[in-house]
Design a protein around this motif. Structure first.
Motif, PDB file in Angstrom:
ATOM      1  N   CYS A 334       0.812  -1.224   0.000  1.00  0.00           N
ATOM      2  CA  CYS A 334       0.000   0.000   0.000  1.00  0.00           C
ATOM      3  C   CYS A 334       0.839   1.264   0.000  1.00  0.00           C
ATOM      4  CB  CYS A 334      -0.934  -0.007   1.201  1.00  0.00           C
ATOM      5  SG  CYS A 334      -0.072   0.165   2.796  1.00  0.00           S
ATOM      6  N   SER A 335       2.148   1.173   0.255  1.00  0.00           N
ATOM      7  CA  SER A 335       3.030   2.338   0.323  1.00  0.00           C
ATOM      8  C   SER A 335       2.502   3.339   1.349  1.00  0.00           C
ATOM      9  CB  SER A 335       3.182   2.950  -1.067  1.00  0.00           C
ATOM     10  OG  SER A 335       4.187   3.949  -1.054  1.00  0.00           O
ATOM     11  N   THR A 336       2.286   4.596   0.946  1.00  0.00           N
ATOM     12  CA  THR A 336       1.865   5.626   1.903  1.00  0.00           C
ATOM     13  C   THR A 336       0.351   5.737   2.026  1.00  0.00           C
ATOM     14  OG1 THR A 336       2.174   7.222   0.104  1.00  0.00           O
ATOM     15  CG2 THR A 336       3.942   7.024   1.718  1.00  0.00           C
ATOM     16  N   GLY A 337      -0.400   4.769   1.521  1.00  0.00           N
ATOM     17  CA  GLY A 337      -1.815   4.651   1.848  1.00  0.00           C
ATOM     18  C   GLY A 337      -2.798   5.194   0.834  1.00  0.00           C
ATOM     19  N   GLU A 338      -2.332   5.840  -0.255  1.00  0.00           N
ATOM     20  CA  GLU A 338      -3.275   6.434  -1.204  1.00  0.00           C
ATOM     21  C   GLU A 338      -4.228   5.404  -1.799  1.00  0.00           C
ATOM     22  OE1 GLU A 338      -0.165   7.194  -0.902  1.00  0.00           O
ATOM     23  OE2 GLU A 338       0.331   9.245  -1.467  1.00  0.00           O
ATOM     24  N   GLU A 339      -3.708   4.241  -2.167  1.00  0.00           N
ATOM     25  CA  GLU A 339      -4.577   3.235  -2.784  1.00  0.00           C
ATOM     26  C   GLU A 339      -5.583   2.669  -1.789  1.00  0.00           C
ATOM     27  OE1 GLU A 339      -4.248  -0.998  -5.190  1.00  0.00           O
ATOM     28  OE2 GLU A 339      -2.565   0.397  -5.203  1.00  0.00           O
ATOM     29  N   GLY A 380      -2.602   9.828   7.550  1.00  0.00           N
ATOM     30  CA  GLY A 380      -3.644  10.261   6.621  1.00  0.00           C
ATOM     31  C   GLY A 380      -3.512  11.715   6.225  1.00  0.00           C
ATOM     32  N   LEU A 381      -2.276  12.201   6.121  1.00  0.00           N
ATOM     33  CA  LEU A 381      -2.024  13.609   5.819  1.00  0.00           C
ATOM     34  C   LEU A 381      -1.333  13.685   4.460  1.00  0.00           C
ATOM     35  CD1 LEU A 381      -2.616  16.127   7.571  1.00  0.00           C
ATOM     36  CD2 LEU A 381      -0.199  16.157   8.177  1.00  0.00           C
ATOM     37  N   PHE A 382      -1.938  14.451   3.514  1.00  0.00           N
ATOM     38  CA  PHE A 382      -1.428  14.495   2.149  1.00  0.00           C
ATOM     39  C   PHE A 382      -1.343  15.942   1.676  1.00  0.00           C
ATOM     40  CE2 PHE A 382      -3.709  10.513   2.750  1.00  0.00           C
ATOM     41  CZ  PHE A 382      -2.740   9.593   2.380  1.00  0.00           C
ATOM     42  N   PRO A 383      -0.339  16.266   0.834  1.00  0.00           N
ATOM     43  CA  PRO A 383      -0.217  17.643   0.327  1.00  0.00           C
ATOM     44  C   PRO A 383      -1.411  18.014  -0.543  1.00  0.00           C
ATOM     45  CG  PRO A 383       1.289  16.170  -0.816  1.00  0.00           C
ATOM     46  CD  PRO A 383       0.725  15.385   0.326  1.00  0.00           C
ATOM     47  N   LYS A 384      -1.633  19.304  -0.672  1.00  0.00           N
ATOM     48  CA  LYS A 384      -2.830  19.764  -1.376  1.00  0.00           C
ATOM     49  C   LYS A 384      -2.766  19.560  -2.888  1.00  0.00           C
ATOM     50  CE  LYS A 384      -4.920  22.888   1.913  1.00  0.00           C
ATOM     51  NZ  LYS A 384      -5.580  24.180   2.145  1.00  0.00           N
ATOM     52  N   ASP A 397     -15.977  15.844   0.500  1.00  0.00           N
ATOM     53  CA  ASP A 397     -16.675  14.798   1.257  1.00  0.00           C
ATOM     54  C   ASP A 397     -15.751  13.988   2.159  1.00  0.00           C
ATOM     55  OD1 ASP A 397     -18.993  15.582   0.037  1.00  0.00           O
ATOM     56  OD2 ASP A 397     -18.935  14.029  -1.515  1.00  0.00           O
ATOM     57  N   TYR A 398     -14.509  13.783   1.728  1.00  0.00           N
ATOM     58  CA  TYR A 398     -13.680  12.804   2.422  1.00  0.00           C
ATOM     59  C   TYR A 398     -12.355  13.375   2.943  1.00  0.00           C
ATOM     60  CZ  TYR A 398     -16.917   9.842  -0.139  1.00  0.00           C
ATOM     61  OH  TYR A 398     -18.059   9.264  -0.653  1.00  0.00           O
ATOM     62  N   PHE A 399     -12.144  14.676   2.807  1.00  0.00           N
ATOM     63  CA  PHE A 399     -10.895  15.271   3.279  1.00  0.00           C
ATOM     64  C   PHE A 399     -11.202  16.519   4.101  1.00  0.00           C
ATOM     65  CE2 PHE A 399      -9.648  12.755  -0.338  1.00  0.00           C
ATOM     66  CZ  PHE A 399      -8.421  12.222   0.022  1.00  0.00           C
ATOM     67  N   ILE A 400     -10.289  16.842   5.005  1.00  0.00           N
ATOM     68  CA  ILE A 400     -10.401  18.032   5.851  1.00  0.00           C
ATOM     69  C   ILE A 400      -9.140  18.855   5.648  1.00  0.00           C
ATOM     70  CG2 ILE A 400     -10.618  18.877   8.217  1.00  0.00           C
ATOM     71  CD1 ILE A 400     -11.858  16.136   8.915  1.00  0.00           C
ATOM     72  N   SER A 401      -9.324  20.146   5.357  1.00  0.00           N
ATOM     73  CA  SER A 401      -8.168  21.030   5.156  1.00  0.00           C
ATOM     74  C   SER A 401      -7.430  21.215   6.482  1.00  0.00           C
ATOM     75  CB  SER A 401      -8.635  22.381   4.610  1.00  0.00           C
ATOM     76  OG  SER A 401      -7.523  23.220   4.396  1.00  0.00           O
ATOM     77  N   ASP A 402      -6.095  21.044   6.433  1.00  0.00           N
ATOM     78  CA  ASP A 402      -5.259  21.168   7.626  1.00  0.00           C
ATOM     79  C   ASP A 402      -3.993  21.912   7.237  1.00  0.00           C
ATOM     80  OD1 ASP A 402      -3.872  20.952   9.960  1.00  0.00           O
ATOM     81  OD2 ASP A 402      -4.050  18.779  10.169  1.00  0.00           O
ATOM     82  N   GLY A 403      -4.072  23.256   7.199  1.00  0.00           N
ATOM     83  CA  GLY A 403      -2.911  24.048   6.793  1.00  0.00           C
ATOM     84  C   GLY A 403      -2.607  23.825   5.321  1.00  0.00           C
ATOM     85  N   ASP A 404      -1.378  23.431   5.028  1.00  0.00           N
ATOM     86  CA  ASP A 404      -0.958  23.155   3.654  1.00  0.00           C
ATOM     87  C   ASP A 404      -1.263  21.729   3.235  1.00  0.00           C
ATOM     88  OD1 ASP A 404       0.017  25.713   3.391  1.00  0.00           O
ATOM     89  OD2 ASP A 404       2.021  25.185   4.097  1.00  0.00           O
ATOM     90  N   TYR A 405      -2.043  21.001   4.027  1.00  0.00           N
ATOM     91  CA  TYR A 405      -2.307  19.595   3.760  1.00  0.00           C
ATOM     92  C   TYR A 405      -3.806  19.327   3.783  1.00  0.00           C
ATOM     93  CZ  TYR A 405       2.681  18.963   4.687  1.00  0.00           C
ATOM     94  OH  TYR A 405       4.043  19.041   4.645  1.00  0.00           O
ATOM     95  N   PHE A 406      -4.167  18.160   3.254  1.00  0.00           N
ATOM     96  CA  PHE A 406      -5.501  17.605   3.411  1.00  0.00           C
ATOM     97  C   PHE A 406      -5.387  16.376   4.314  1.00  0.00           C
ATOM     98  CE2 PHE A 406      -6.543  19.566  -0.849  1.00  0.00           C
ATOM     99  CZ  PHE A 406      -7.454  20.476  -0.329  1.00  0.00           C
ATOM    100  N   ARG A 407      -6.280  16.296   5.305  1.00  0.00           N
ATOM    101  CA  ARG A 407      -6.316  15.131   6.191  1.00  0.00           C
ATOM    102  C   ARG A 407      -7.528  14.284   5.844  1.00  0.00           C
ATOM    103  NH1 ARG A 407      -3.848  13.997  10.885  1.00  0.00           N
ATOM    104  NH2 ARG A 407      -3.085  16.131  11.098  1.00  0.00           N
ATOM    105  N   ILE A 408      -7.323  12.970   5.773  1.00  0.00           N
ATOM    106  CA  ILE A 408      -8.422  12.065   5.452  1.00  0.00           C
ATOM    107  C   ILE A 408      -9.454  12.109   6.564  1.00  0.00           C
ATOM    108  CG2 ILE A 408      -7.601   9.933   6.535  1.00  0.00           C
ATOM    109  CD1 ILE A 408      -8.774  10.106   2.925  1.00  0.00           C
TER     110      ILE A 408
END
Length: 880
Positions: A334-339, A380-384, A397-408
Motif C-alpha cells: 500500500c506504500s503511503t496509503g493512497e490506494e 492520513g495527511l497528504f499535500p494539497k 466529502d472525504y478530506f479536511i483542510s489542515d494548513g498546507d495539507y488535506f487530512r483524510i
C-alpha cells in the motif's frame, strides 16, 4: 571506503573537465531536464545555469509559477546567464538539445513525442500545479531519460511529479532546503520521494554531469555477468542481514539498475567497491533498501480501473451480500496509503448507491514492507496537490483542510487498518472479498509470482475479486481465476477451484543488531589551578543541581540539594521523581516531558517547596544537554532559591499589596497548571494515536495468527492423511518384501539343488552374488561380495578367464569351455551376459558344471580304446 567528496563550486566555475555532446554520442535520444521553481526560484535558476556546461546534449524546460496577468521576461533574464539559446515555449515546438525552454504565463505545459504543448489552465488563480502537470507528461514520454529538478519555492507543486519520474526510472534532483530562500517545494519533494541528488543550486549541474558521465545510457536491458551477479548476491545478503528482508527472488535487472543509480550517485565506478562501501556504511544499506522498495503510488491511479470497480464489479458483488456482512479487503504493497484510502472511498460510494440499502461493514487491511511508509499512511495527511488526482467533490466529502495539507476524514480512516507486513514471508490475511496487488509482481521473478498468486487464491473467498496492476498479468498461473477484464487486470476467484499444494516461502530473517562499540573512557585531565578554582566555585557558589538521565535516575549531584530532595523510605531509590519534595514532585514530570522534546531550557518559577516544616520559593531550570557528546541527552536540573513574598501588616495599603502579590502568585500558579494540562492533553493525544496504531498492529497480528492457525490446521489434516497413506504404502512394501524374500529363498534353493556353481559379476567384474558350490572352486566368502573376482584364489587351470569375461561383455557372445582344476576336477565353464528385465546388459553370469565323472569315463574310455588299438596292432604283427 568513503564516498568521494566534491569540492565546492564557485560561481562560473566547473570542477570537472567540460563534458561535450560528443561524450553522449552513444545515447539514442537526449535527456530532457524539467526544472520546477517558484518563489525565490530566479536566483536558484541563475546559479543552476551559470554552472551548467553548454554542450551537454540535453534540453532544459523551466516551469515556474508566474502571474497570469503579466508578460513574462524570464527568457531574457536567463539568456544573460547562459550561452544556450533560451526560448519561450510555443505550442507544437520541437525540443532540441542545448536549448532552454520557459513556460509562458497563464499556460500549462506538457510534452509528447518530444514536442511541447500548451494548454489553458483550469484554474485562473489559486492552487495551480504546472510543475506536476509537466513532470507527469515528461515521465510518460521519456521514461528513464526524464530528469526532474526542484528548486526554491513555496507549496508542494512537483512532489507528485517527481514520484512518477522516479517510477519511470528517471533522475530526481532537489535543491538543498537549507540553501533555498523558500524551502516548501524542496522539502515536500524530499518527503514524497528520496531524491537521487540533494545539493545547492550551483552544485546540482556538477552532480548531474558526474552521474550521467558514469551512466550515460539509462534503462537498457543489462546482461549481468557472473562477476557482477556475484557482487549483486553479496549486496542482497548485506540487505538481508541488516533489514531482515530478502530480495533474492526479485528481478536482477531491476535490482542492478537501482544499485547502479546509488553507485553512480557516490561516483563509485566498480560494483565491488560499492559492496565495500556498503560494508563500511550501514546507513547506505538502509538508503538502498528504501530505493529498492520503489514506493510510488497516488490516489485513484489508473482511473479506468476504479471506474470499472465502482460502476460494474463492486455493485454486483455488494448487491449479493447479506445485511450486516463484514466486507474484508487486502491492499498489498500500500506504500503511503493512497490506494487503500481510494478503495475505502470507492467502497463507501458504491454502497451508498445500491438500490437496496444495506448495512455492510468494510474492513480494509493495508500492508507494506516499508515501516516509514506505513507510519505516513496512518497519519492520513497528504499535500494539497492531490487535487490533480482527487475530484473537488471527493475533497469536500472525504478530506479536511489542515494548513498546507488535506487530512483524510475519520469515517474513511476508520475503515482502514495499516500493518507492516512482507507478503513473501508473513502469513496472509484470509477470508477476503477483495485483494489488490498493483505493480508489485512486475519486480519479482516468475517463480515468486506464481507463489504469490497462489497465496492470493488461498486468501480469497470463492468468487472474491483480485485486482493487479495494468502492467501485470497472471501468465501461466491463471488456474483458479476467471478474467473479468483482461485489459484492466481484474479477476474473480473460481468457485470450484481447490488446491492442496503447499508453497514454500523464504524464511524470515532477523536483522542483525548493530553493536555499538564501547566508548573509551575519557582521558584523565591533569588538575591545575583553573580546575581547582572551578571546583571551589561549583561547590561553594554555584546553585544546587542534579544530572539525570531521561528517566530521572540521578547520576551526579552538585551542591546541597537536601532542601529539594529527600530519600524515600524503603529500598534505596535514586530517582529524582521519587526523591522530590512536596509541590516539586508535581512540577518535575511535566518539565521533563517538555525538555525531552527540545534542547531549550524549561523554567518553573516560584515553586513553594516544603522542607522540615518550612516553605522555600524555588526557581527550577530543567534542560537537556546537547554538548559535550559524552553527556548528550542527559538532563540537568538546577535549583535556585528566590525570595518569598513578604507578609505585610493588616492595614489597608499593606493588605492590598499583599492581595496583589497573592493574585500574582495565583496567576503564575494558574498559568503553570494550564501549561501542565495542555502538556497532558498533547501527551494523551499522542498516546491515543500510538494506542490506535498498536491496536491496528494487534488486529493485523491477530489476522496473521488466525491465518497461521488455519494453515497449521490444514497442514495437520494433510499430514494425518499423508500418514495414513504412508502406513498403507508401508504395509504394501512389507507384503512385497515378504514375497521377495520367499522368491529369493526359492531361487537360492533352486540354484543349490542343481549343484551348479554360479558366479554373478557386474560390468567391472566385481562379485555380485554366488551359489554355495562356487566355494569348491574359489576361496570365496560372503564378505567378498563387491571385490573383483580376479583377486580370489582359485584351483582353476585357466589363467585367461578374466580376459575371456571382458571379451563376452564387449561382444555379448556367450562362450563355453571345458577346464580342469589343480585337484583333478573338470568343469564345463559357460560365460553369458547378464540381462535385466528391460533388456539391459548389467554384468556376467559364470556357471561351472561339474563333469569330472563323465570326463574320467571319457579318459578311461580313450585309454581303453588306445590299449585295444595297440593290442590289435600287435596281434596283426604276430600273424604276419
Amino acid at each position: 571506503m568513503k564516498s568521494p567528496n566534491r569540492q565546492s563550486v564557485k560561481s562560473g566555475e566547473f570542477t570537472d573537465p567540460p563534458i561535450h555532446i560528443s561524450d553522449f554520442q552513444t545515447i539514442d535520444k537526449m535527456h530532457i531536464v524539467g526544472i520546477g521553481a517558484s518563489a525565490g526560484g530566479l536566483e536558484a535558476l541563475e546559479q543552476f545555469f551559470r554552472n551548467m556546461p553548454v554542450n551537454t546534449g540535453m534540453a532544459f524546460v523551466v516551469i515556474q509559477h508566474l502571474d497570469p496577468t503579466h508578460t513574462g521576461i524570464m527568457p531574457e533574464l536567463l539568456q544573460r546567464i547562459t550561452t544556450m539559446k533560451v526560448l519561450q515555449s510555443a505550442d507544437g515546438l520541437k525540443v532540441k538539445p542545448n536549448h532552454v525552454y520557459v513556460i509562458p504565463p497563464n499556460k500549462s505545459l506538457s510534452i509528447q513525442n518530444g514536442s511541447l504543448h500548451l494548454l489553458e489552465p483550469t484554474e485562473s488563480r489559486g492552487l495551480r500545479l504546472p510543475i506536476d502537470v509537466f513532470f507527469r507528461s515528461l515521465a510518460a514520454d521519456l521514461q528513464q531519460r526524464s530528469i526532474g529538478v526542484i528548486l526554491s519555492g513555496m507549496g508542494s507543486d512537483g512532489s507528485l511529479g517527481v514520484k512518477l519520474i522516479r517510477e519511470a526510472n528517471g533522475l530526481v534532483l532537489v535543491q538543498d532546503p537549507d540553501t533555498a530562500k523558500f524551502d516548501g517545494m524542496p522539502r515536500n519533494a524530499i518527503e514524497a520521494v528520496r531524491p537521487d541528488i540533494i545539493a545547492t543550486a550551483d552544485q546540482l549541474p556538477v552532480r548531474l554531469m558526474s552521474f550521467l558521465k558514469l551512466n550515460p545510457i539509462a534503462g537498457q536491458n543489462t546482461v549481468i555477468e557472473s562477476k557482477i551477479r556475484s557482487n549483486l548476491d553479496k549486496i542482497i545478503l548485506l540487505i538481508r542481514d541488516q533489514t531482515g528482508h530478502d530480495f533474492s527472488s526479485y528481478k536482477k535487472n531491476t535490482l542492478f539498475r537501482r544499485i547502479e543509480r546509488r553507485k553512480n550517485i557516490h561516483e563509485i565506478e566498480k560494483i565491488q567497491h560499492y559492496v565495500r562501501y556498503l560494508q563500511e556504511n550501514p546507513e547506505e544499506i538502509n538508503i538502498l533498501f528504501k530505493e529498492l522498495l520503489i514506493g510510488v503510488t497516488s490516489f485513484f491511479r489508473d482511473k479506468a480501473v476504479w471506474e470499472k470497480l465502482k460502476e460494474e464489479i463492486l455493485p454486483e458483488y455488494l448487491g449479493n451480500l447479506p445485511d450486516g456482512y463484514i466486507f474484508r479487503a487486502w491492499v498489498s504493497g500500500c506504500s503511503t496509503g493512497e490506494e487503500a484510502y481510494s478503495l475505502a472511498i470507492v467502497l463507501k460510494e458504491t454502497c451508498e448507491k445500491l438500490k437496496k440499502k444495506k448495512k455492510i461493514i468494510f474492513q480494509i487491511f493495508a500492508s507494506d514492507i516499508d515501516v516509514d511508509a506505513i507510519e505516513k499512511a496512518r497519519k492520513g495527511l497528504f499535500p494539497k496537490n492531490i487535487v490533480t488526482d482527487v475530484s473537488p467533490e471527493r475533497i469536500n466529502d472525504y478530506f479536511i483542510s489542515d494548513g498546507d495539507y488535506f487530512r483524510i476524514s475519520s469515517p474513511i480512516r476508520e475503515m482502514v487498518i495499516f500493518a507492516s507486513q512482507n507478503v513473501i514471508k508473513d502469513p496472509p490475511f484470509t477470508k477476503l472479498d477483495l485483494v489488490t496487488c498493483r505493480n508489485l509482481l512486475i519486480y519479482m521473478e516468475q517463480d515468486l509470482q506464481r507463489k504469490i498468486i497462489a497465496l492470493f487464491n488461498y486468501s480469497l473467498n470463492p468468487g472474491g475479486i483480485m485486482v493487479l496492476g495494468t502492467a501485470e498479468s497472471l501468465g501461466n498461473h491463471n488456474n483458479g481465476f476467471i478474467e473479468l477484464d483482461l485489459k484492466l487486470k481484474i479477476f474473480r476467484r473460481s468457485i470450484l477451484f481447490t488446491t492442496s499444494d503447499l508453497f514454500e516461502f523464504p524464511s524470515a530473517f532477523k536483522p542483525a543488531k548493530n553493536i555499538m562499540k564501547e566508548k573509551s573512557a575519557p582521558a584523565k585531565i591533569i588538575e591545575n589551578l583553573q580546575t581547582l578554582a572551578d571546583q571551589i566555585i561549583i561547590q561553594r557558589f554555584a546553585p544546587a543541581s542534579v544530572l539525570c538521565n531521561y528517566k530521572g535516575d540521578i547520576l551526579y549531584i552538585t551542591g546541597r540539594t537536601g532542601k529539594y530532595l529527600e530519600p524515600v523510605a524503603g529500598k534505596a531509590n535514586w530517582n529524582i521523581h521519587a526523591m522530590a519534595r512536596e509541590e516539586l514532585d508535581r512540577e518535575l514530570p511535566g518539565a521533563f516531558r517538555k525538555t525531552l522534546q527540545t534542547y531549550d531550557p524549561v523554567v518553573i518559577r516560584n515553586v513553594r517547596v516544603g522542607s522540615n516544616g518550612d516553605r522555600q520559593c524555588v526557581n527550577v531550570t530543567v534542560q537537556r544537554i546537547e554538548t559535550p557528546e559524552l553527556l548528550k541527552g542527559m538532563i540537568m536540573v538546577v535549583f535556585q532559591d528566590v525570595p518569598e513574598i513578604l507578609n505585610y501588616s493588616a492595614d489597608d495599603k499593606s493588605s492590598k499589596r499583599q492581595l496583589n502579590y497573592r493574585h500574582r502568585e495565583l496567576e503564575i500558579e494558574l498559568q503553570r497548571r494550564n501549561e501542565e494540562i495542555q502538556s497532558i492533553r498533547e501527551e494523551m493525544q499522542t498516546s491515543q494515536e500510538e494506542l490506535k496504531s498498536t491496536n491496528e498492529e494487534l488486529q493485523s497480528t491477530n489476522e496473521e495468527l488466525q491465518s497461521s492457525n488455519e494453515e497449521l490446521t490444514t497442514s495437520k489434516e494433510e499430514m494425518q492423511s499423508l500418514n495414513e497413506e504412508l502406513q498403507t504404502v508401508n504395509m504394501e512394501l512389507q507384503s512385497k518384501l515378504g514375497d521377495f524374500l520367499k522368491a529369493s529363498d526359492d531361487m537360492k534353493n533352486l540354484l543349490n539343488s542343481t549343484e551348479i556353481a554360479a558366479l554373478f559379476l557386474d560390468k567391472e567384474l566385481n562379485i555380485r552374488r554366488f551359489t554355495d558350490p562356487v566355494a569348491n572352486i574359489f576361496k570365496i566368502r560372503q564378505i567378498d561380495v563387491g571385490r573383483p573376482f580376479t583377486d580370489l584364489v582359485t584351483s582353476l587351470l585357466y589363467p585367461d578367464i578374466a580376459q575371456q569375461a571382458r571379451q563376452v561383455i564387449k561382444t555379448l557372445i556367450t562362450t563355453e569351455k571345458i577346464i580342469s582344476t589343480s585337484d583333478d576336477k573338470w568343469y564345463n565353464l559357460r560365460i553369458i551376459p547378464y540381462r535385466t528385465i528391460d533388456d539391459r546388459i548389467d554384468g556376467l553370469v559364470m556357471t561351472f558344471s561339474d563333469i569330472s565323472i563323465s570326463k574320467r569315463l571319457e579318459l578311461d574310455l580313450l585309454a581303453a580304446n588306445e590299449r585295444l588299438t595297440r593290442k590289435n596292432n600287435w596281434d596283426d604283427k604276430g600273424q604276419k
